[in-house]
Design a protein around this motif. Sequence first.
Motif, PDB file in Angstrom:
ATOM      1  N   THR A   1       0.105 -22.728  20.522  1.00  0.00           N
ATOM      2  CA  THR A   1      -1.097 -22.704  19.686  1.00  0.00           C
ATOM      3  C   THR A   1      -1.867 -21.405  19.888  1.00  0.00           C
ATOM      4  O   THR A   1      -2.189 -21.025  21.016  1.00  0.00           O
ATOM      5  CB  THR A   1      -2.007 -23.903  20.037  1.00  0.00           C
ATOM      6  N   ALA A   2      -2.124 -20.707  18.793  1.00  0.00           N
ATOM      7  CA  ALA A   2      -2.804 -19.406  18.848  1.00  0.00           C
ATOM      8  C   ALA A   2      -2.991 -18.889  17.427  1.00  0.00           C
ATOM      9  O   ALA A   2      -2.444 -19.458  16.476  1.00  0.00           O
ATOM     10  CB  ALA A   2      -1.979 -18.399  19.639  1.00  0.00           C
ATOM     11  N   VAL A   3      -3.749 -17.816  17.322  1.00  0.00           N
ATOM     12  CA  VAL A   3      -3.768 -17.048  16.082  1.00  0.00           C
ATOM     13  C   VAL A   3      -2.651 -16.017  16.182  1.00  0.00           C
ATOM     14  O   VAL A   3      -2.578 -15.272  17.167  1.00  0.00           O
ATOM     15  CB  VAL A   3      -5.121 -16.362  15.857  1.00  0.00           C
ATOM     16  N   TYR A   4      -1.787 -15.993  15.187  1.00  0.00           N
ATOM     17  CA  TYR A   4      -0.653 -15.082  15.173  1.00  0.00           C
ATOM     18  C   TYR A   4      -0.961 -13.899  14.253  1.00  0.00           C
ATOM     19  O   TYR A   4      -1.360 -14.082  13.097  1.00  0.00           O
ATOM     20  CB  TYR A   4       0.596 -15.805  14.703  1.00  0.00           C
ATOM     21  N   TYR A   5      -0.755 -12.698  14.792  1.00  0.00           N
ATOM     22  CA  TYR A   5      -1.048 -11.471  14.061  1.00  0.00           C
ATOM     23  C   TYR A   5       0.235 -10.690  13.812  1.00  0.00           C
ATOM     24  O   TYR A   5       1.080 -10.558  14.705  1.00  0.00           O
ATOM     25  CB  TYR A   5      -1.997 -10.588  14.852  1.00  0.00           C
ATOM     26  N   CYS A   6       0.324 -10.138  12.628  1.00  0.00           N
ATOM     27  CA  CYS A   6       1.430  -9.254  12.263  1.00  0.00           C
ATOM     28  C   CYS A   6       1.028  -7.810  12.562  1.00  0.00           C
ATOM     29  O   CYS A   6      -0.136  -7.430  12.388  1.00  0.00           O
ATOM     30  CB  CYS A   6       1.717  -9.424  10.770  1.00  0.00           C
ATOM     31  N   ASN A   7       1.985  -7.014  12.992  1.00  0.00           N
ATOM     32  CA  ASN A   7       1.747  -5.604  13.297  1.00  0.00           C
ATOM     33  C   ASN A   7       2.870  -4.762  12.704  1.00  0.00           C
ATOM     34  O   ASN A   7       4.031  -5.190  12.673  1.00  0.00           O
ATOM     35  CB  ASN A   7       1.684  -5.400  14.805  1.00  0.00           C
ATOM     36  N   ALA A   8       2.530  -3.570  12.245  1.00  0.00           N
ATOM     37  CA  ALA A   8       3.545  -2.661  11.722  1.00  0.00           C
ATOM     38  C   ALA A   8       3.164  -1.218  12.022  1.00  0.00           C
ATOM     39  O   ALA A   8       1.987  -0.853  11.958  1.00  0.00           O
ATOM     40  CB  ALA A   8       3.702  -2.852  10.212  1.00  0.00           C
ATOM     41  N   ASN A   9       4.176  -0.420  12.359  1.00  0.00           N
ATOM     42  CA  ASN A   9       3.994   1.027  12.548  1.00  0.00           C
ATOM     43  C   ASN A   9       4.511   1.721  11.289  1.00  0.00           C
ATOM     44  O   ASN A   9       5.693   1.605  10.975  1.00  0.00           O
ATOM     45  CB  ASN A   9       4.768   1.506  13.769  1.00  0.00           C
TER      46      ASN A   9
ATOM     47  N   GLY B   1       0.829  -1.197   0.000  1.00  0.00           N
ATOM     48  CA  GLY B   1       0.000   0.000   0.000  1.00  0.00           C
ATOM     49  C   GLY B   1       0.864   1.247   0.000  1.00  0.00           C
ATOM     50  O   GLY B   1       2.003   1.236  -0.450  1.00  0.00           O
ATOM     51  N   SER B   2       0.303   2.330   0.534  1.00  0.00           N
ATOM     52  CA  SER B   2       1.011   3.602   0.556  1.00  0.00           C
ATOM     53  C   SER B   2       1.940   3.634   1.772  1.00  0.00           C
ATOM     54  O   SER B   2       1.509   3.896   2.881  1.00  0.00           O
ATOM     55  CB  SER B   2       0.008   4.760   0.624  1.00  0.00           C
ATOM     56  N   ILE B   3       3.223   3.358   1.532  1.00  0.00           N
ATOM     57  CA  ILE B   3       4.193   3.266   2.624  1.00  0.00           C
ATOM     58  C   ILE B   3       5.377   4.172   2.343  1.00  0.00           C
ATOM     59  O   ILE B   3       6.065   3.994   1.343  1.00  0.00           O
ATOM     60  CB  ILE B   3       4.679   1.816   2.804  1.00  0.00           C
ATOM     61  N   PHE B   4       5.616   5.119   3.254  1.00  0.00           N
ATOM     62  CA  PHE B   4       6.819   5.939   3.176  1.00  0.00           C
ATOM     63  C   PHE B   4       7.905   5.357   4.070  1.00  0.00           C
ATOM     64  O   PHE B   4       9.074   5.322   3.702  1.00  0.00           O
ATOM     65  CB  PHE B   4       6.510   7.370   3.593  1.00  0.00           C
ATOM     66  N   SER B   5       7.486   4.896   5.251  1.00  0.00           N
ATOM     67  CA  SER B   5       8.458   4.369   6.202  1.00  0.00           C
ATOM     68  C   SER B   5       7.769   3.387   7.146  1.00  0.00           C
ATOM     69  O   SER B   5       6.592   3.532   7.444  1.00  0.00           O
ATOM     70  CB  SER B   5       9.073   5.510   7.012  1.00  0.00           C
ATOM     71  N   ILE B   6       8.527   2.376   7.569  1.00  0.00           N
ATOM     72  CA  ILE B   6       8.048   1.425   8.577  1.00  0.00           C
ATOM     73  C   ILE B   6       9.047   1.416   9.719  1.00  0.00           C
ATOM     74  O   ILE B   6      10.240   1.217   9.492  1.00  0.00           O
ATOM     75  CB  ILE B   6       7.903  -0.001   8.018  1.00  0.00           C
ATOM     76  N   SER B   7       8.584   1.630  10.930  1.00  0.00           N
ATOM     77  CA  SER B   7       9.505   1.583  12.074  1.00  0.00           C
ATOM     78  C   SER B   7       9.494   0.172  12.663  1.00  0.00           C
ATOM     79  O   SER B   7      10.197  -0.694  12.207  1.00  0.00           O
ATOM     80  CB  SER B   7       9.144   2.638  13.116  1.00  0.00           C
ATOM     81  N   VAL B   8       8.672  -0.064  13.636  1.00  0.00           N
ATOM     82  CA  VAL B   8       8.646  -1.366  14.296  1.00  0.00           C
ATOM     83  C   VAL B   8       7.681  -2.317  13.583  1.00  0.00           C
ATOM     84  O   VAL B   8       6.583  -1.924  13.203  1.00  0.00           O
ATOM     85  CB  VAL B   8       8.239  -1.237  15.771  1.00  0.00           C
ATOM     86  N   MET B   9       8.122  -3.549  13.404  1.00  0.00           N
ATOM     87  CA  MET B   9       7.245  -4.626  12.924  1.00  0.00           C
ATOM     88  C   MET B   9       7.285  -5.735  13.975  1.00  0.00           C
ATOM     89  O   MET B   9       8.296  -5.911  14.663  1.00  0.00           O
ATOM     90  CB  MET B   9       7.701  -5.176  11.580  1.00  0.00           C
ATOM     91  N   GLY B  10       6.188  -6.444  14.086  1.00  0.00           N
ATOM     92  CA  GLY B  10       6.184  -7.457  15.131  1.00  0.00           C
ATOM     93  C   GLY B  10       5.118  -8.508  14.953  1.00  0.00           C
ATOM     94  O   GLY B  10       4.273  -8.420  14.055  1.00  0.00           O
ATOM     95  N   TRP B  11       5.194  -9.488  15.818  1.00  0.00           N
ATOM     96  CA  TRP B  11       4.230 -10.578  15.847  1.00  0.00           C
ATOM     97  C   TRP B  11       3.589 -10.646  17.228  1.00  0.00           C
ATOM     98  O   TRP B  11       4.280 -10.539  18.251  1.00  0.00           O
ATOM     99  CB  TRP B  11       4.920 -11.916  15.544  1.00  0.00           C
ATOM    100  N   TYR B  12       2.284 -10.827  17.222  1.00  0.00           N
ATOM    101  CA  TYR B  12       1.499 -10.989  18.439  1.00  0.00           C
ATOM    102  C   TYR B  12       0.686 -12.264  18.281  1.00  0.00           C
ATOM    103  O   TYR B  12       0.508 -12.760  17.170  1.00  0.00           O
ATOM    104  CB  TYR B  12       0.567  -9.790  18.635  1.00  0.00           C
ATOM    105  N   ARG B  13       0.190 -12.787  19.384  1.00  0.00           N
ATOM    106  CA  ARG B  13      -0.645 -13.980  19.284  1.00  0.00           C
ATOM    107  C   ARG B  13      -1.775 -13.928  20.306  1.00  0.00           C
ATOM    108  O   ARG B  13      -1.661 -13.271  21.335  1.00  0.00           O
ATOM    109  CB  ARG B  13       0.187 -15.255  19.477  1.00  0.00           C
ATOM    110  N   GLN B  14      -2.835 -14.628  19.979  1.00  0.00           N
ATOM    111  CA  GLN B  14      -3.985 -14.698  20.875  1.00  0.00           C
ATOM    112  C   GLN B  14      -4.516 -16.119  20.886  1.00  0.00           C
ATOM    113  O   GLN B  14      -4.950 -16.635  19.841  1.00  0.00           O
ATOM    114  CB  GLN B  14      -5.079 -13.730  20.435  1.00  0.00           C
ATOM    115  N   ALA B  15      -4.449 -16.739  22.052  1.00  0.00           N
ATOM    116  CA  ALA B  15      -4.984 -18.088  22.244  1.00  0.00           C
ATOM    117  C   ALA B  15      -6.442 -17.973  22.700  1.00  0.00           C
ATOM    118  O   ALA B  15      -6.842 -16.935  23.245  1.00  0.00           O
ATOM    119  CB  ALA B  15      -4.159 -18.839  23.268  1.00  0.00           C
ATOM    120  N   PRO B  16      -7.232 -19.013  22.495  1.00  0.00           N
ATOM    121  CA  PRO B  16      -8.645 -18.969  22.914  1.00  0.00           C
ATOM    122  C   PRO B  16      -8.785 -18.633  24.394  1.00  0.00           C
ATOM    123  O   PRO B  16      -8.119 -19.230  25.244  1.00  0.00           O
ATOM    124  CB  PRO B  16      -9.125 -20.388  22.619  1.00  0.00           C
TER     125      PRO B  16
END
Length: 120
Positions: A89-97, A25-40
């Motif tokens: 075991t969880a759903v893993y989500y990607c995150n980016a600033n 998409g429209s990206i000029f800069s990305i600082s932190v990227m990460g992974w999060y997870r959520q189990a039931p």
Amino acid sequence: VQLVESGGGLVQAGGSLRLSCAASGSIFSISVMGWYRQAPGKQRESVATITDVGYTYYADSVKGRFTISRDNAKNTVYLQMNSLKPEDTAVYYCNANTKEYRGDYWRDSWGQGTQVTVSS
């Protein structure tokens, strides 16, 4: 900005998986990227993060087993998961600033999530 994850699946305990997340998409800069997870029945938790210059953070529960990396040229972050345990075991989500242009403020974006299931 869109984040698309891939690489989840079903694996036996002790096995490995590699997650990928590509930002577009429209990206000029990305600082932190990460992974999060959520189990039931649990809150979403941080698994690992990486800055644009490579500083990393890991949750205590995954230190020594997971490795986060990124390819800035491809706007992609990876999570190599080894010695997987049923408790991973969880759903893993990607995150980016991200910023869409030079004077923009930092925006927080999330992927749709990818399921990781570790059988015992």
